[in-house]
Every structure is written in structure tokens, then in C-alpha cells.
Design an enzyme around this catalytic site. Structure first.
Site, PDB file in Angstrom:
ATOM      1  N   ALA A   1     -17.301 -33.821   3.012  1.00 30.21           N
ATOM      2  CA  ALA A   1     -18.691 -33.353   3.024  1.00 30.21           C
ATOM      3  C   ALA A   1     -19.558 -34.221   3.923  1.00 30.21           C
ATOM      4  O   ALA A   1     -20.404 -33.717   4.671  1.00 30.21           O
ATOM      5  CB  ALA A   1     -19.244 -33.333   1.601  1.00 30.21           C
TER       6      ALA A   1
ATOM      7  N   CYS B   1     -11.833 -16.424   0.816  1.00 29.09           N
ATOM      8  CA  CYS B   1     -11.393 -15.106   1.276  1.00 29.09           C
ATOM      9  C   CYS B   1     -10.757 -14.309   0.146  1.00 29.09           C
ATOM     10  O   CYS B   1     -11.405 -13.486  -0.500  1.00 29.09           O
ATOM     11  CB  CYS B   1     -10.448 -15.263   2.465  1.00 29.09           C
ATOM     12  SG  CYS B   1      -9.157 -16.511   2.264  1.00 29.09           S
TER      13      CYS B   1
ATOM     14  N   CYS C   1      -6.463 -22.213   1.718  1.00 32.19           N
ATOM     15  CA  CYS C   1      -6.855 -22.433   0.323  1.00 32.19           C
ATOM     16  C   CYS C   1      -7.105 -21.114  -0.399  1.00 32.19           C
ATOM     17  O   CYS C   1      -7.044 -21.064  -1.635  1.00 32.19           O
ATOM     18  CB  CYS C   1      -8.090 -23.318   0.252  1.00 32.19           C
ATOM     19  SG  CYS C   1      -9.585 -22.586   0.986  1.00 32.19           S
TER      20      CYS C   1
ATOM     21  N   TYR D   1       0.838  -1.190   0.000  1.00 27.36           N
ATOM     22  CA  TYR D   1       0.000   0.000   0.000  1.00 27.36           C
ATOM     23  C   TYR D   1       0.881   1.251   0.000  1.00 27.36           C
ATOM     24  O   TYR D   1       2.100   1.154  -0.156  1.00 27.36           O
ATOM     25  CB  TYR D   1      -0.976  -0.052   1.172  1.00 27.36           C
ATOM     26  CG  TYR D   1      -2.008  -1.155   1.010  1.00 27.36           C
ATOM     27  CD1 TYR D   1      -3.023  -1.046   0.058  1.00 27.36           C
ATOM     28  CD2 TYR D   1      -1.954  -2.325   1.770  1.00 27.36           C
ATOM     29  CE1 TYR D   1      -3.948  -2.057  -0.123  1.00 27.36           C
ATOM     30  CE2 TYR D   1      -2.884  -3.347   1.590  1.00 27.36           C
ATOM     31  CZ  TYR D   1      -3.875  -3.201   0.640  1.00 27.36           C
ATOM     32  OH  TYR D   1      -4.792  -4.209   0.455  1.00 27.36           O
TER      33      TYR D   1
ATOM     34  N   CYS E   1     -15.672 -18.462   3.923  1.00 31.04           N
ATOM     35  CA  CYS E   1     -14.581 -19.408   4.170  1.00 31.04           C
ATOM     36  C   CYS E   1     -15.008 -20.763   3.633  1.00 31.04           C
ATOM     37  O   CYS E   1     -16.145 -21.194   3.855  1.00 31.04           O
ATOM     38  CB  CYS E   1     -14.282 -19.486   5.670  1.00 31.04           C
ATOM     39  SG  CYS E   1     -13.041 -20.734   6.114  1.00 31.04           S
TER      40      CYS E   1
END
Length: 604
Positions: A399, A355, A351, A179, A368
């Protein structure tokens, strides 16, 4: 007091501020403010949950300091006007009510303006390459005049005063990550020849002026910290030695603590490190700064597990730890660690899908991959079911285990059918060392199934057995897709899952067919383990559709191996010791004693 992590839960101090533990929520853009930078009700709900999780300090995401060129992203929090103070007060009060100290980071984006709109300003008219690719000349920043630099210096001081008025108890100046302030500090982005460019003293001048202006306006007793990149990891950027000198100077200017990370958005893998980069990636820089300053140092960057955080504090590498993504994966991370329940922490796997990829590159609010409740606090709470059911979960992979956990917590009677081992394709996915972050996730999920006493029937479910249940969740996952080409049924042809599961041995002169995520990872895994490997992909590039940080990290790793990559190349036939391919050079053969098919997965 935690027995497993005693140093992590000692009280700490920054200036006159006593902090209940050594954990800070690191500032991260959420994309949940209103368009004008004011605080939204959604943002309040998010930070209330973050604060309730047990961190000692919540550093609210970067807030832009002026209305000219400081705003970086969509729905970016503002602190540029007194109009922002009412909402910021509301936010600070909510954080404090949950038992955490409210802090806020103030910033100017410089050339890293994700919005891609003008005005965009920087010390020199050098664009960020990614924005140039996306927006062209629109991404070229205007070179700041000295008068404009002074206006920005005063804007930082005014913003810090607003933070104090709003009830925040600490303000952090953002001097890292590519920045504006690092645009001045790095020779990569600062080509000025006046008093703000050239020498190290000149390149750090804006830091000194901002700190002085902030200190003058908030007074001597208000804690002021600054975030610095140890290095920007640019070939012609600033090394740790420059940052050490900057830290020494800023300590004399009454900075109360240094928050150390690394990288910029051009070198994103060092700022928001993916799993292919080692954990605790920038802690070395915090350790280096701590050796030369007497005020506290906050270490940050991929500190995913409490044992890592405990080691950093116990070994003296840092006085505090800043946690970003780990508190998205599990906002209760600090509370669980304090209760010595590290096994119950849902670990961040870095991963970057929910995000980084979702926010900066797709203009959405955060979420997330492992915790869909982030940014939807109060909407997806697990509550008791009105109608309790007997539920069968067919498949015990990632899952299936999550479905079983949620159903059980809602009060259902749950049974998992899994003919192999719990974990599903997490076993194969975590085989490469550069994907070791997935192993704690699998351990966490299996642990939750055990703690909830969910029975696991180790067999393939039959229709007759499933007739006994009120509801069935099919979580049978995927298996390897194949190709319809001559020779695909030969003995030396196997799938990527076979390789990662080590169910078959591979012989050298391996060809991996398919350059997507699975194929690229499998080829890299084999190459890093000493095999001679070629990777062929029908498209012009490998890793299409893969997260940007993974592409960067894997590309760097591939460059250090002997992996041969053939793009725009189609597989025509598999023979006994070679394959036939077609590309721009016509039809040619490649040696192939083992052929690994990695052309995707298909639903079972």
C-alpha cells in the site's frame, strides 16, 4: 519492433485478416452492459481503454444469442436482437478507432446461468452443483427438444450476422467453459440417447450445425473462430483426444482459428486459474490442437508475463495469445511489452478477488485488486495536483509503495520511511512456491519507486521528522495477532509471519493454530516441504471467506500431503511438547514441538 519479444510483435493472419501483433484481448464478462443487454457508455469507456493498450484484436465479452435461456449473468451483453446492433456498432467503431481489430464472442449459457432463473436449458436435466446449492430445483435445466436445439443453432447464425452488420471483423463462437455447447460435448452433462448424445459424433453435432449456420449467414470471407476447452477436467468428462477430433472436424467446416483454454465452472480452477495453479495452465492443450490443424491456434490461460507469451509464440505452441486478467491488471501490457518495458507491467497475481469473486458470485461489475481504475475508466485518472505538497509515506509495503507512486505522478514531493526492506508483507506472502505470482508484483512496485526517484529513508519515522511534511500517509500495515492462553509465550511458539520469514526454525510435529487464509497457506507450505503438520480451526471448516478458486486449489494440494486438519477444535493450552485442545471428542492432546499462531493480523 521489440527486441525482447520479437515473435510477439510480428504480424499475424487469421483467414484474410492481418493483425498487427500476436496479442488478443480474451473475452471476459464485465457486468457493465445495460440490463437489456444493450451497450452502455461505461462499457464503451472500458473497451476504448482496452483497445488503446496495444492488443491486435479485442474480443468483446460473450454476448447472448437468444432471449429465451442464453443470458447468463447480470448486465450481460446481448446480440439476440436487431435492437442490439446500434450499440454494438458504437462499440466496434470505438475499438477500431483505437487501432485494434474489433471481434466479439457469441454464446449460450446452457446450465451455467448465474442468474439462477428459469428458463434454463441444457441437453439433459443435470444442474450445475454450485447453482443447485444456491437455488435448489430452480437450477435444474429443462432438457432441450430437437426443435429447440435447431432454434438455438439458427440463433447463433443470426447473432454472427448481427456482429458482421455492426462492424465487428471477426466472430468467435463460445464452445468452451461449461456453457451450452460443452454441455452437449461432455458426457458429464449429456445423457441423451438421440442423435445429440452418446457417441462422439453425436456429441459434437451441435458444434458442426452452428458453424455451418454461422458460415452460411456471414459468408465465406468473414473470419470465424471458436473457443474450445482442451478438456473440462471432469473425471467423467471429455479428454483432449475428443477435443482433437472435434477440431479436425470443425477445420473442415471452415473454422478459421481455434482459441484453446480449459475447464468449466465446476472445475473453475482450470478455467480461471488462481496463483496456486501453475502459470500458462492450458497452453499444453493449445499445443496439442496446433499439431493437428493447419489454421492458427490461440493459446490462453494464466499467461501473465510477456516472457511467457513470447516463449509460446517462439516455440510454436500457439500462433496468438489470449490475455484476459493481465489486461485488467494493466491495460497497457501490450504497449509496454512492445517498448521492452516489461518491468513496468503491473502483473496479474491471479487472486480472482476483484474479477471472478466480484462478478459471478456477487453480481457486481469487474474491478481489479491491483488496478481500481478498471470499470471506472475516466473517473480515477492520475492527474496533476493543484496544490503540490511535501508528503511522507510511513511504510514501504504494497500500500505504501502504491501511495508513493500515485502521489509522485501527481507531482508531490514524496519520501518513504521504511525501517526494513521495501515490500512489507509481500515478502512473507510470496514465500510459498504456490504464491510465486506475488514476486513479480513486488519487483514491479520496487522498480517503480526507483524509476520515480522516490527517496527511501531506512528507519522508523519519528514525530519530530514528520512535522516537516504537509501530509502524512500511514501505511504501516499489520502484524500477527496473538492468543491469550496458557503457554503462548513459550520458546517453541512462533507466528505464521515468523515461519514465512524464516526467522525461526521449526521442529517436526508442528501445529498451526488458525485455519483462515494465512494459517491454511502456512500449514500447506510446511507440509509440502516435508514437515509433519497439524492444522486446527475453531470453526467447522477451514478457509472461511477465502476466494472460491483458492479453496478448490488449496484443497486439492492439501489432499496430496499428510497435513492433518482438525476443525471445530479450540486450543486450550500449549505445553512443552504437546497442546491441549477441545473438540467433539472432548479434551485431547496433540503432539507439538513447534506451535505456529495464525489467528489473523492486527493493524499496526
Amino acid at each position: 519492433m521489440s527486441k525482447l519479444y520479437p515473435h510477439l510483435f510480428e504480424h499475424g493472419k487469421i483467414h484474410n485478416l492481418t493483425i498487427k501483433n500476436r496479442i488478443m484481448k480474451a473475452p471476459q464478462s464485465s457486468g457493465m452492459s445495460n440490463m437489456d443487454g444493450t451497450v452502455s457508455e461505461r462499457l464503451i469507456r472500458y473497451y476504448r481503454q482496452q483497445a488503446a493498450g496495444g492488443a491486435g484484436v479485442i474480443i468483446v465479452e460473450y454476448a447472448y444469442v437468444d432471449d429465451i435461456g442464453a443470458k447468463s449473468a447480470h448486465c450481460h451483453l446481448g446480440i439476440s436482437s436487431n435492437e442490439h446492433i446500434p450499440g454494438l456498432t458504437w462499440l466496434a467503431e470505438n475499438i477500431k478507432e483505437q487501432g485494434a481489430i474489433p471481434a466479439i464472442q457469441i454464446e449460450h449459457c446452457g446450465r451455467q446461468k448465474f442468474l439462477g432463473t428459469q428458463p434454463m436449458v441444457a441437453p439433459s436435466a443435470i444442474p450445475w452443483p454450485k447453482l443447485w446449492d444456491q437455488y435448489g430445483v430452480q437450477a435444474v435445466p429443462k432438457e432441450l427438444t430437437i426443435k429447440e436445439i435447431q432454434d438455438i443453432v439458427h440463433a447463433f447464425g443470426d447473432a454472427a450476422l448481427r456482429a458482421k452488420i455492426a462492424g465487428f471483423e471477426l466472430v468467435e463462437i463460445h464452445g468452451a467453459h461449461g456453457y451450452l455447447l460443452t454441455n452437449f460435448f461432455s458426457p458429464t452433462t449429456n445423457h441423451r440417447t438421440d442423435l445429440y448424445g452418446g457417441s462422439l459424433e453425436n456429441r459434437m453435432r451441435i458444434y458442426v450445425e452452428i458453424v455451418r449456420d454461422v458460415r452460411k449467414k456471414v459468408g465465406p470471407d468473414f473470419p470465424v473462430t471458436i473457443r474450445l476447452s482442451g478438456t473440462d477436467y471432469e473425471p467423467d468428462g471429455f479428454p483432449i483426444e475428443d477435443t482433437i477430433e472435434l477440431a479436425k472436424v470443425l477445420e473442415k467446416e471452415e473454422i478459421d482459428a481455434f482459441h484453446i483454454s480449459g475447464g468449466d465452472h465446476h472445475t473453475m480452477i482450470h478455467q480461471v486459474s488462481p496463483m496456486a495453479i501453475e502459470t500458462c495452465h492450458n497452453v499444453w492443450a493449445a499445443e496439442a490442437i496446433k499439431k493437428v490443424v493447419s489454421v492458427p491456434v490461440i493459446a490462453s490461460g494464466s499467461i501473465t508475463l510477456p516472457e511467457y507469451a513470447e516463449d509460446i509464440i517462439a516455440s510454436g505452441k500457439g500462433d496468438f495469445v489470449g490475455l484476459g486478467r493481465p489486461l485488467w491488471a494493466d491495460p497497457e501490457w501490450p504497449n509496454k511489452a512492445k517498448e521492452d518495458r516489461g518491468e513496468d507491467i503491473r502483473p496479474c497475481i491471479r487472486c480472482n478477488e476483484g474479477c471472478l469473486e466480484r462478478t459471478f458470485f456477487n453480481y457486481k461489475a469487474i474491478t481489479c485488486a491491483l488496478n481500481p481504475t478498471i470499470s471506472r475508466e475516466g473517473e480515477l485518472d492520475i492527474i496533476p495536483a493543484n496544490n503540490k505538497k511535501k508528503v511522507a509515506i510511513v511504510g514501504g509495503g504494497c500500500a505504501g509503495m502504491e501511495a508513493a507512486r500515485v502521489c509522485k505522478l501527481r507531482g508531490h514531493d514524496v519520501t518513504i520511511y521504511e525501517e526494513k526492506e521495501l515490500g512489507g508483507l509481500l515478502h512473507e506472502a510470496s514465500t510459498p512456491e504456490f504464491k510465486a505470482d506475488i514476486r513479480p508484483l513486488m519487483k514491479y512496485q520496487i522498480t517503480q519507486i526507483g524509476k520515480l526517484n522516490i527517496p527511501v529513508i531506512k528507519k522508523r519515522a519519528t514525530a519530530e521528522e514528520l512535522d516537516d511534511y504537509d501530509a502524512i500517509i500511514c501505511a504501516t500495515g499489520s502484524t500477527s495477532a496473538s492468543l491469550n492462553i496458557p503457554g503462548v509465550d513459550k520458546d517453541h511458539v512462533l507466528s505464521a509471519l515468523d515461519v514465512l520469514n524464516e526467522v525461526k526454525e521449526v521442529n517436526d510435529e508442528i501445529v498451526v493454530v488458525g485455519g483462515g487464509l494465512v494459517g491454511s497457506e502456512t500449514a500447506l507450505h510446511l507440509a509440502e516441504n516435508g514437515h509433519s503438520v497439524s492444522l486446527i480451526e475453531v470453526l467447522p471448516n477451514i478457509m472461511n471467506g477465502v476466494a472460491a478458486t483458492d479453496v478448490l486449489a488449496y484443497s486439492e494440494r492439501i489432499a496430496k500431503t499428510n497435513l492433518k486438519v482438525y476443525t471445530s477444535t479450540s486450543l486450550l493450552e500449549i505445553k512443552d511438547n504437546e497442546i491441549l485442545v477441545s473438540n467433539k471428542n472432548g479434551i485431547q492432546t496433540l503432539p507439538a514441538n513447534s506451535v505456529v499462531i495464525a489467528v489473523g493480523l492486527k493493524s499496526q
